[in-house]
Design a protein around this motif. Structure first.
Motif, mmCIF file in Angstrom:
data_model
loop_
_atom_site.group_PDB
_atom_site.id
_atom_site.type_symbol
_atom_site.label_atom_id
_atom_site.label_comp_id
_atom_site.label_asym_id
_atom_site.label_seq_id
_atom_site.Cartn_x
_atom_site.Cartn_y
_atom_site.Cartn_z
ATOM 1 N N ASP A 50 0.847 -1.189 0.000
ATOM 2 C CA ASP A 50 0.000 0.000 0.000
ATOM 3 C C ASP A 50 0.885 1.242 0.000
ATOM 4 O O ASP A 50 2.085 1.177 0.275
ATOM 5 C CB ASP A 50 -0.971 -0.001 1.190
ATOM 6 C CG ASP A 50 -0.287 0.020 2.548
ATOM 7 O OD1 ASP A 50 0.772 0.662 2.652
ATOM 8 O OD2 ASP A 50 -0.802 -0.596 3.494
ATOM 9 N N ALA A 51 0.257 2.382 -0.284
ATOM 10 C CA ALA A 51 1.020 3.620 -0.473
ATOM 11 C C ALA A 51 1.807 4.007 0.771
ATOM 12 O O ALA A 51 2.906 4.561 0.684
ATOM 13 C CB ALA A 51 0.070 4.757 -0.868
ATOM 14 N N ALA A 52 1.249 3.716 1.947
ATOM 15 C CA ALA A 52 1.921 4.098 3.191
ATOM 16 C C ALA A 52 3.286 3.435 3.319
ATOM 17 O O ALA A 52 4.182 3.971 3.969
ATOM 18 C CB ALA A 52 1.049 3.723 4.386
ATOM 19 N N ASN A 53 3.457 2.269 2.682
ATOM 20 C CA ASN A 53 4.739 1.563 2.759
ATOM 21 C C ASN A 53 5.625 1.834 1.547
ATOM 22 O O ASN A 53 6.824 2.065 1.687
ATOM 23 C CB ASN A 53 4.502 0.060 2.903
ATOM 24 C CG ASN A 53 3.963 -0.297 4.278
ATOM 25 O OD1 ASN A 53 4.262 0.378 5.258
ATOM 26 N ND2 ASN A 53 3.147 -1.330 4.357
ATOM 27 N N TYR A 54 5.028 1.807 0.337
ATOM 28 C CA TYR A 54 5.922 1.917 -0.811
ATOM 29 C C TYR A 54 6.495 3.317 -0.976
ATOM 30 O O TYR A 54 7.495 3.505 -1.657
ATOM 31 C CB TYR A 54 5.275 1.378 -2.098
ATOM 32 C CG TYR A 54 4.305 2.227 -2.867
ATOM 33 C CD1 TYR A 54 2.943 2.034 -2.756
ATOM 34 C CD2 TYR A 54 4.748 3.170 -3.790
ATOM 35 C CE1 TYR A 54 2.047 2.760 -3.511
ATOM 36 C CE2 TYR A 54 3.859 3.909 -4.553
ATOM 37 C CZ TYR A 54 2.505 3.696 -4.401
ATOM 38 O OH TYR A 54 1.621 4.422 -5.162
ATOM 39 N N LYS A 55 5.904 4.307 -0.293
ATOM 40 C CA LYS A 55 6.518 5.641 -0.366
ATOM 41 C C LYS A 55 7.912 5.631 0.245
ATOM 42 O O LYS A 55 8.814 6.331 -0.208
ATOM 43 C CB LYS A 55 5.641 6.690 0.297
ATOM 44 C CG LYS A 55 5.582 6.679 1.800
ATOM 45 C CD LYS A 55 4.937 7.975 2.310
ATOM 46 C CE LYS A 55 4.745 7.967 3.812
ATOM 47 N NZ LYS A 55 3.557 7.197 4.196
ATOM 48 N N HIS A 56 8.124 4.812 1.288
ATOM 49 C CA HIS A 56 9.431 4.785 1.935
ATOM 50 C C HIS A 56 10.487 4.146 1.032
ATOM 51 O O HIS A 56 11.645 4.561 1.032
ATOM 52 C CB HIS A 56 9.342 4.038 3.262
ATOM 53 C CG HIS A 56 8.432 4.706 4.246
ATOM 54 N ND1 HIS A 56 8.659 5.979 4.722
ATOM 55 C CD2 HIS A 56 7.273 4.295 4.813
ATOM 56 C CE1 HIS A 56 7.679 6.314 5.548
ATOM 57 N NE2 HIS A 56 6.830 5.320 5.621
ATOM 58 N N ILE A 57 10.081 3.157 0.261
ATOM 59 C CA ILE A 57 11.014 2.526 -0.672
ATOM 60 C C ILE A 57 11.393 3.512 -1.775
ATOM 61 O O ILE A 57 12.574 3.737 -2.058
ATOM 62 C CB ILE A 57 10.371 1.260 -1.292
ATOM 63 C CG1 ILE A 57 10.120 0.226 -0.192
ATOM 64 C CG2 ILE A 57 11.252 0.691 -2.395
ATOM 65 C CD1 ILE A 57 9.313 -0.960 -0.651
ATOM 66 N N TYR A 69 9.941 -4.490 4.101
ATOM 67 C CA TYR A 69 8.765 -4.563 3.239
ATOM 68 C C TYR A 69 8.787 -5.773 2.303
ATOM 69 O O TYR A 69 7.818 -6.014 1.576
ATOM 70 C CB TYR A 69 8.633 -3.264 2.427
ATOM 71 C CG TYR A 69 8.566 -2.051 3.319
ATOM 72 C CD1 TYR A 69 7.523 -1.888 4.212
ATOM 73 C CD2 TYR A 69 9.563 -1.083 3.282
ATOM 74 C CE1 TYR A 69 7.462 -0.780 5.055
ATOM 75 C CE2 TYR A 69 9.512 0.034 4.116
ATOM 76 C CZ TYR A 69 8.470 0.172 4.995
ATOM 77 O OH TYR A 69 8.417 1.260 5.826
ATOM 78 N N GLN A 70 9.886 -6.534 2.317
ATOM 79 C CA GLN A 70 9.988 -7.826 1.608
ATOM 80 C C GLN A 70 9.549 -7.723 0.133
ATOM 81 O O GLN A 70 8.707 -8.486 -0.330
ATOM 82 C CB GLN A 70 9.165 -8.893 2.340
ATOM 83 C CG GLN A 70 9.626 -9.109 3.773
ATOM 84 C CD GLN A 70 8.786 -10.128 4.515
ATOM 85 O OE1 GLN A 70 7.629 -10.343 4.178
ATOM 86 N NE2 GLN A 70 9.362 -10.760 5.514
#
Length: 574
Positions: free
Chosen positions: A31-38, A170-171
């Motif tokens: 989701d966006a909340a996680n992939y923004k950090h990547i 985030y694997q």
């Protein structure tokens, strides 16, 4: 209020679309909340590596340029062979001080973008380098390679310690990350070209733009949660243009990703020409202080500052602004914030006798006036502040809010109220306004311009009819809208040909506000806009409109009779 050319804007738009399309492929996995950090972590790595390589190119030229003023020059005559001379240059390129003196982050070899691109394509388990003890280091995964780069950068740049978010948690598949690395690699941030034309855009400006664009897109993708770290750019720009932070201490106690600090930095650069100062020197006169409770957002803000080369003090850690103030002794010249609206769960009994509640204890079920008073507490005696709040703050009388607002007004702290149009925010449809407050309405200077004595006067601006629909959901301000509001405020402050404009702005006295029971809603004061005189006499217009209305009534009756006749023909008695 951008100074970029149309060609540069086209280049940036094309770049935005390309990188976002690549990043958006991760949405099927995260989701966006996680992939923004990547994605933002990779943007940061690309930036620091590009800036480092750009500095290397400058150094190589300096090492080989022979003139009396060049302290970097390495004479070819001091070496026995060309190979030895070239090796000396390579060795000098690894001297850390050369980068720090130019305010460029030191990037170890293992963290350079060229290393990431080269090693990420190797089979898992391949030996990629040897550590300091001479042991083989094997590739575990692409995410491990990226995390290792982030750790190396943190270890070699104390200012970045603890702020770079690792991505292994985030694997994500190696192939997905490799695709992002390739996409980012296929873009020249240091030598931008569009349709064969070399552009006058610096690496910092391009990466800063991309970072800001991505923050906005992630906020849209995340919906309500996205608003925790992102305030729409046009609102931030409006506040900064109105406050004019040329120099001094800038503070945001609910900083999110640091948008107000970025906009303040841009403000200094964009106004350098008209105010006849050197932007880089003027920046040294600004210092930024922030606080944020969310740990990942706190890191986003620090990365945002690092990308733009802005020195910052965000406290020792992420922390609750009310319960663990990271800047207790700060008195700032400019305070700006977009705190979350109408927070209910904020109170602690430890706050009951807090020194910040000078104008009244805020209600336990709503933090709006706690934010206002916290910001006033940290405002210097001649400082100015702006805070975005829900419209209810302008008129609510429940749970002591009306009494606090009355105290703020009577003690002459409120300077200007701006009512905003709806649909400006990605995360809420609650109507909003901006409060502008100052502790000194009698004096004040703005970059050598004197403000007039404004005691017991208040400016109301109703901006609800400004802006345009950017899409079906969101409204935005144009540069002209921002200039109209900011110029009105400045003209009023300085006594420079300000005039009330019905339906838009009004300057009123304390007595006027008292008559309205201390309600600060601009619509109560600015009135309705003047109607344009079309030149038609009133009697003639009334006769014409009455005739027109009579004809419309007759046509309505005819249509009603025809509909009834048709229904009866179908067997319906009506």
């Amino acid at each position: 209020m951008s100074d970029t050319s149309q060609t540069e804007q086209q280049f940036l738009k094309q770049l935005d679309d390309k990188l976002w399309a690549s990043a958006n492929k991760l949405r099927s996995n995260l989701d966006a909340a996680n992939y923004k950090h990547i994605v933002l972590g990779l943007i940061f790595l690309k930036y620091v590596s590009d800036a480092f390589e750009q500095r290397q190119e400058q150094l190589v030229e300096l090492f080989q340029t022979d003139n009396d003023d060049n302290i970097y020059y390495l004479s070819r005559d001091d070496y026995d062979s060309e190979a030895e001379y070239q090796q000396a240059i390579l060795d000098e390129l690894e001297v850390l001080d050369y980068y720090r003196e130019a305010n460029v982050f030191w990037v170890p070899k293992a963290a350079r973008w060229s290393t990431l691109k080269e090693k990420a394509v190797l089979p898992i388990g391949s030996v990629i380098w040897q550590d300091a003890a001479g042991n083989d280091v094997k590739l575990r995964s692409v995410s491990w390679l990226i995390d290792n780069a982030l750790e190396e950068i943190e270890n070699n740049n104390p200012r970045l310690k603890g702020i770079l978010n690792r991505i292994s948690q985030y694997q994500l598949d190696n192939d997905k990350l490799l695709g992002l690395i390739n996409t980012f690699s296929d873009t020249s941030f240091t030598k931008p070209v569009f349709n064969g034309e070399k552009l006058n855009l610096k690496s910092k400006d391009i990466l800063g733009h991309v970072y800001e664009y991505f923050l906005g897109e992630f906020a849209l993708a995340e919906g309500k949660q996205g608003g925790q770290y992102y305030t729409p750019k046009s609102i931030v720009t409006l506040i900064v243009e109105m406050l004019e932070p040329y120099s001094g201490r800038v503070y945001d106690p609910a900083m999110g990703s640091g948008g107000f600090f970025v906009s303040s930095d841009k403000f200094i650069e964009q106004h350098a020409g008209e105010q006849h100062y050197d932007a880089s020197e003027q920046r040294k006169r600004i210092s930024v202080y922030g606080q944020e409770s969310n740990p990942t957002t706190w890191k986003l803000a620090a990365m945002n500052m690092a990308i733009r080369g802005i020195d910052f003090n965000f406290g020792k850690k992420n922390a609750d602004t009310f319960l663990d103030d990271q800047h207790p002794d700060l008195r700032a010249d400019f305070v700006m914030a977009n705190p979350p609206f109408n927070i209910k769960d904020w109170w602690s009994e430890s706050l009951a006798e807090d020194a910040r509640w000078k104008y009244g204890t805020p209600p336990k079920g709503n933090a709006n006036f706690a934010w206002v008073q916290h910001m006033l507490h940290h405002l210097a005696p001649t400082g100015s502040m702006a805070i975005l709040l829900a419209n209810g703050s302008m008129s609510s009388n429940t749970n002591n809010e009306g009494e606090i607002r009355k105290r703020l007004i009577e003690e002459d702290l409120v300077e200007c109220m701006v009512a905003l149009p709806g649909q400006l925010f990605t995360n809420t449809q609650i109507p909003a306004c901006i409060w502008f407050l100052t502790k000194d309405k009698a004096n004040g200077m703005v970059h050598n311009e004197k403000k007039r004595d404004r005691r017991k006067e208040f400016l109301f601006i109703d901006a609800r009819n400004l802006g345009f629909m950017r899409d079906r959901v969101l409204r935005d301000f144009t540069n002209e809208d921002i200039a109209k509001v900011a110029d009105t405020f400045h003209a009023w402050q300085r006594g420079q040909s300000y005039e009330d404009a019905p339906g838009f702005c009004a300057s009123v006295t304390l007595d006027d506000v008292k008559k309205h029971d201390y309600v600060l809603t601009p619509g109560r004061y600015v009135g309705a806009p003047d109607q344009e005189d079309d030149g038609e006499p009133f009697a003639d217009k009334m006769a014409r409109l009455t005739t027109q209305l009579s004809e419309q009534f007759a046509e309505s009756a005819r249509l009603e009779a025809e509909i009834k006749r048709n229904l009866r023909g179908l067997g319906y008695d009506i």
